[in-house]
Design a protein around this motif. Structure first.
Motif, PDB file in Angstrom:
ATOM      1  N   TRP A   1       1.311  -1.036   0.423  1.00 26.37           N
ATOM      2  CA  TRP A   1       0.151  -0.116  -0.374  1.00 26.37           C
ATOM      3  C   TRP A   1       0.626   1.627   0.266  1.00 26.37           C
ATOM      4  O   TRP A   1       0.482   2.334  -0.579  1.00 26.37           O
ATOM      5  CB  TRP A   1      -0.664   0.153   0.869  1.00 26.37           C
ATOM      6  N   GLN A   2       2.054   1.017   0.909  1.00 26.11           N
ATOM      7  CA  GLN A   2       2.783   2.131   1.247  1.00 26.11           C
ATOM      8  C   GLN A   2       3.312   2.610  -0.532  1.00 26.11           C
ATOM      9  O   GLN A   2       3.776   3.013  -1.052  1.00 26.11           O
ATOM     10  CB  GLN A   2       4.192   2.105   1.676  1.00 26.11           C
TER      11      GLN A   2
ATOM     12  N   SER B   1      -8.291   4.405   0.437  1.00 26.47           N
ATOM     13  CA  SER B   1      -8.714   4.259   1.235  1.00 26.47           C
ATOM     14  C   SER B   1      -8.387   3.670   2.261  1.00 26.47           C
ATOM     15  O   SER B   1      -8.461   1.851   2.566  1.00 26.47           O
ATOM     16  CB  SER B   1     -10.563   3.727   1.514  1.00 26.47           C
ATOM     17  N   PRO B   2      -7.988   3.492   4.049  1.00 28.06           N
ATOM     18  CA  PRO B   2      -8.050   2.915   4.786  1.00 28.06           C
ATOM     19  C   PRO B   2      -8.970   1.835   5.681  1.00 28.06           C
ATOM     20  O   PRO B   2      -9.632   2.854   5.312  1.00 28.06           O
ATOM     21  CB  PRO B   2      -6.855   3.202   5.446  1.00 28.06           C
ATOM     22  N   GLY B   3      -8.631   0.660   5.987  1.00 28.06           N
ATOM     23  CA  GLY B   3      -9.324   0.177   6.769  1.00 28.06           C
ATOM     24  C   GLY B   3     -10.375   0.573   8.094  1.00 28.06           C
ATOM     25  O   GLY B   3      -8.822   1.335   8.376  1.00 28.06           O
ATOM     26  N   ALA B   4     -11.264   1.231   8.259  1.00 27.58           N
ATOM     27  CA  ALA B   4     -11.517   1.589   9.390  1.00 27.58           C
ATOM     28  C   ALA B   4     -10.799   1.209  10.895  1.00 27.58           C
ATOM     29  O   ALA B   4      -9.810   0.353  10.534  1.00 27.58           O
ATOM     30  CB  ALA B   4     -12.739   1.440   9.547  1.00 27.58           C
ATOM     31  N   ASN B   5     -11.489   1.816  12.004  1.00 25.38           N
ATOM     32  CA  ASN B   5     -10.120   1.765  13.026  1.00 25.38           C
ATOM     33  C   ASN B   5     -10.429   0.309  13.193  1.00 25.38           C
ATOM     34  O   ASN B   5      -9.350   0.230  14.406  1.00 25.38           O
ATOM     35  CB  ASN B   5     -10.845   2.952  14.599  1.00 25.38           C
ATOM     36  N   ASN B   6     -11.229  -0.826  13.267  1.00 26.97           N
ATOM     37  CA  ASN B   6     -10.983  -2.376  13.425  1.00 26.97           C
ATOM     38  C   ASN B   6     -10.032  -2.929  12.708  1.00 26.97           C
ATOM     39  O   ASN B   6      -9.679  -4.367  12.805  1.00 26.97           O
ATOM     40  CB  ASN B   6     -12.636  -3.184  14.431  1.00 26.97           C
ATOM     41  N   TYR B   7     -10.418  -2.902  11.277  1.00 28.67           N
ATOM     42  CA  TYR B   7      -8.358  -3.105  10.280  1.00 28.67           C
ATOM     43  C   TYR B   7      -7.094  -2.239  10.460  1.00 28.67           C
ATOM     44  O   TYR B   7      -7.915  -1.426   9.233  1.00 28.67           O
ATOM     45  CB  TYR B   7      -9.420  -3.380   9.553  1.00 28.67           C
ATOM     46  N   PRO B   8      -6.949  -1.499  11.058  1.00 27.54           N
ATOM     47  CA  PRO B   8      -5.714  -0.281  10.897  1.00 27.54           C
ATOM     48  C   PRO B   8      -4.450  -0.525  10.398  1.00 27.54           C
ATOM     49  O   PRO B   8      -4.040  -0.882  10.025  1.00 27.54           O
ATOM     50  CB  PRO B   8      -5.338  -0.467  12.507  1.00 27.54           C
ATOM     51  N   ARG B   9      -3.990  -2.099   9.892  1.00 27.88           N
ATOM     52  CA  ARG B   9      -3.586  -2.749   9.180  1.00 27.88           C
ATOM     53  C   ARG B   9      -3.566  -3.040   7.857  1.00 27.88           C
ATOM     54  O   ARG B   9      -2.934  -4.059   7.207  1.00 27.88           O
ATOM     55  CB  ARG B   9      -2.643  -3.480  10.165  1.00 27.88           C
TER      56      ARG B   9
ATOM     57  N   ARG C   1      -1.787  -3.787   4.562  1.00 21.69           N
ATOM     58  CA  ARG C   1      -1.491  -2.301   3.837  1.00 21.69           C
ATOM     59  C   ARG C   1       0.471  -3.121   3.721  1.00 21.69           C
ATOM     60  O   ARG C   1       1.139  -2.469   2.664  1.00 21.69           O
ATOM     61  CB  ARG C   1      -1.119  -1.396   4.698  1.00 21.69           C
ATOM     62  N   HIS C   2       0.900  -4.089   4.348  1.00 19.68           N
ATOM     63  CA  HIS C   2       2.303  -4.690   3.895  1.00 19.68           C
ATOM     64  C   HIS C   2       1.400  -5.490   2.866  1.00 19.68           C
ATOM     65  O   HIS C   2       3.003  -6.409   1.470  1.00 19.68           O
ATOM     66  CB  HIS C   2       2.899  -5.982   4.753  1.00 19.68           C
TER      67      HIS C   2
ATOM     68  N   TRP D   1      -8.554  -1.172   1.082  1.00 21.65           N
ATOM     69  CA  TRP D   1      -9.575  -1.589   0.753  1.00 21.65           C
ATOM     70  C   TRP D   1      -9.147  -1.525  -0.727  1.00 21.65           C
ATOM     71  O   TRP D   1      -8.275  -0.865  -1.144  1.00 21.65           O
ATOM     72  CB  TRP D   1     -10.882  -0.463   0.301  1.00 21.65           C
TER      73      TRP D   1
ATOM     74  N   ASP E   1     -13.271  -5.093  -0.537  1.00 14.93           N
ATOM     75  CA  ASP E   1     -13.060  -6.242   0.388  1.00 14.93           C
ATOM     76  C   ASP E   1     -11.144  -5.894   1.190  1.00 14.93           C
ATOM     77  O   ASP E   1     -11.096  -4.669   0.321  1.00 14.93           O
ATOM     78  CB  ASP E   1     -12.211  -7.447  -0.035  1.00 14.93           C
TER      79      ASP E   1
END
Lengths: 334, 177
Positions: free
Chosen positions: B83-84, B139-147, B164-165, B150, B160
């Motif tokens: 992702w980065q 779009s990053p996942g919300a706070n229960n999916y911080p790693r 992010r790695h 989308w 889905d």
């Protein structure tokens, strides 16, 4: 082309002019049809001429003679066309769409207003090494005003007649999305036709749009308001529900339809964590944090339909095989 | 020490695999579903970019790392990005002379899904040689999916979240509101 079955609805997108650019032959046994545009209706007669200003009611029926040929260059504004018996159209029915080059449909933003790195959220933007994230672009930056919906969302509450209400209103029936232009049903918690807990099977008799499978008309169960096993009009399926809502009217409109999967996705606020619901509940109360049917079939399987899961915001395909899910109808748009 | 350079060989193997993949994975489109992204909704600028008139967004015709009229050339031997890496590659792109490319958010990415087709679920005239792969959104996942962030699968059109790695594909976008 065959349109319609018993009591079926052919929903043509509202506010779309439908010029009949070439002759259309309507034929079939005892054709009856009504054409409504919600507020006023146009009556079809044998020459397909239209009388503006006629009031359309659910019981109004226009009988067409078999083999009527429709002359060229007639324009209809007809969001809802209901045929009471099978109708066969020969020739080309051209549906003219407004030029997309001049009328783009803006997308809603996602609701995400914070940045992230590999392992953390809620960071201030920008984050070094993670440039150009969701939260740095779009209406959530340029129109970040929570008074009309979280961040970049802009909603207007509508009363039972479709009149706009202030955001502080405590009772409303529909919501207009000021970005997409869509008007959405607001679910109720009163045990009535619009109740949030009612479940439906996916059902569509329209072969051009149903993905090749009609689904189930009757779940054999009272999973929705007013189910009567002896009355197909009350069966708990998506097509029957749309017809019931349009016959009764809601917020002054009679041209409700099932939303596409992208229209459902437009409402998702991706900043909200599961179990959701991932929607602005200040404007959409009574939202289940569960799967909702779209009108969009899954191209990979004749029994598949796209669902939007408001528990976390993702979409996946569910089966028409008597699966029961929730429904929110929409109107307007292109 | 004189070492044999495997890079051209790897490139040709990769090109062969992409070609075989495109030939084997025949797209299927249903005649019972209206097209959501017909050709007429797009303007192909002939420089590797297309504009979607429905949304006003400009897209890269090819996934990042592919180029050519049919996206047939591999210009990067690693077309999977974390992702980065995806965010940074979009920022660095100067495709067609524009310097404001970015990753699409998940709603923007979903707006080019062709709902009538699958394998892949995209208009192949406008976006040729699109492997049936996951593509990153911004779009990053919300706070229960911080790693997680989308992604959208262009096999069926499912959205889905992916770690992010992990490595996924990238399509660039610019413009919009």
């Amino acid at each position: 082309m065959k349109y319609g079955n018993h009591q079926s609805n052919l929903i043509i997108h509202p506010a779309k002019m439908i010029p009949l650019l070439s002759s259309v032959l309507l034929s079939g046994p005892g054709i009856g049809a009504e054409i409504c545009n919600g507020i006023s209706s146009k009556t079809i007669d044998a020459s397909m001429s239209l009388n503006a200003g006629d009031t359309c009611t659910a019981t109004q029926t226009i009988t067409l003679d078999s083999g009527v040929t429709v002359p060229d260059n007639i324009s209809l504004y007809a969001p809802v066309v209901r045929f009471f018996s099978p109708v066969y159209l020969q020739g080309n029915l051209h549906i003219a769409q407004s030029d997309p080059a001049t009328t783009p449909s803006p997308l809603n933003d996602t609701g995400i207003t914070w940045c992230a790195d590999d392992s953390d959220n809620d960071l201030s933007c920008p984050v070094t090494g993670y440039p150009g994230q969701d939260a740095e672009y779009g209406r959530d930056v340029t129109h970040n005003d929570d008074s009309d919906g979280h961040a970049g969302f802009s909603f207007t509450k509508l009363d039972a007649e479709g009149n706009p209400l202030p955001a502080s209103a405590t009772s409303w029936s529909c919501v207009k999305d000021n970005v997409t232009g869509l008007i959405w049903e607001v679910k109720t918690d009163d045990g009535g036709l619009h109740d949030k807990d009612d479940l439906y099977n996916w059902y569509s008799t329209y072969p051009n749009t149903n993905g090749g499978g009609m689904g189930y008309a009757d779940d054999d169960g009272a999973i929705c308001y007013g189910y009567d096993p002896n009355d197909p009009a009350t069966y708990c399926n998506t097509q029957a529900y749309v017809i019931r809502v349009n016959q009764a009217g809601w917020c002054g409109y009679h041209d409700w339809r099932m939303p596409t999967i992208e229209e459902l996705r437009s409402l998702v606020d991706y900043s909200l964590p599961s179990p959701g619901p991932t929607i602005d509940t200040d404007f959409f109360p009574n939202q289940v944090n569960s799967q909702m049917w779209s009108s969009s079939p899954d191209a990979s399987h004749p029994l598949g339909v796209w669902l939007l899961d408001f528990g976390y915001g993702g979409n996946w395909a569910g089966g028409k095989d008597m699966s029961q899910f929730f429904v929110r109808v929409v109107r307007g748009g292109k | 020490m004189n070492r044999f350079d495997f890079r051209p060989f790897i490139l040709w193997v990769a090109l062969f695999l992409v070609s075989v993949g495109a030939a084997r994975a025949a797209q299927y489109c249903s005649s019972h579903i209206p097209r959501s992204t017909p050709d007429a909704d797009f303007v192909d600028h002939g420089d590797g970019t297309v504009t979607h008139k429905e949304t006003g967004l400009m897209w890269s015709k090819c996934l990042l790392g592919l180029s050519g009229d049919d996206c047939e050339f591999i210009t990067d031997d690693n077309i999977h990005y974390t992702w980065q890496e995806a965010l940074e590659a979009a920022e660095a792109s100067t495709l067609a002379g524009y310097n404001d490319w970015r990753l699409p958010n998940i709603k923007e990415l979903a707006s080019i899904v062709e709902l009538a087709c699958y394998a892949p679920t995209i208009n192949l005239t406008i976006f040729p040689n699109n492997p049936t792969v996951y593509v990153w959104s911004s779009s990053p996942g919300a706070n229960n999916y911080p790693r997680y962030a989308w992604v959208l699968s262009f096999y069926l059109g499912m959205s889905d979240m992916y770690g992010r790695h992990e490595g996924n594909h990238v399509r660039l976008v610019r413009g919009g509101q």
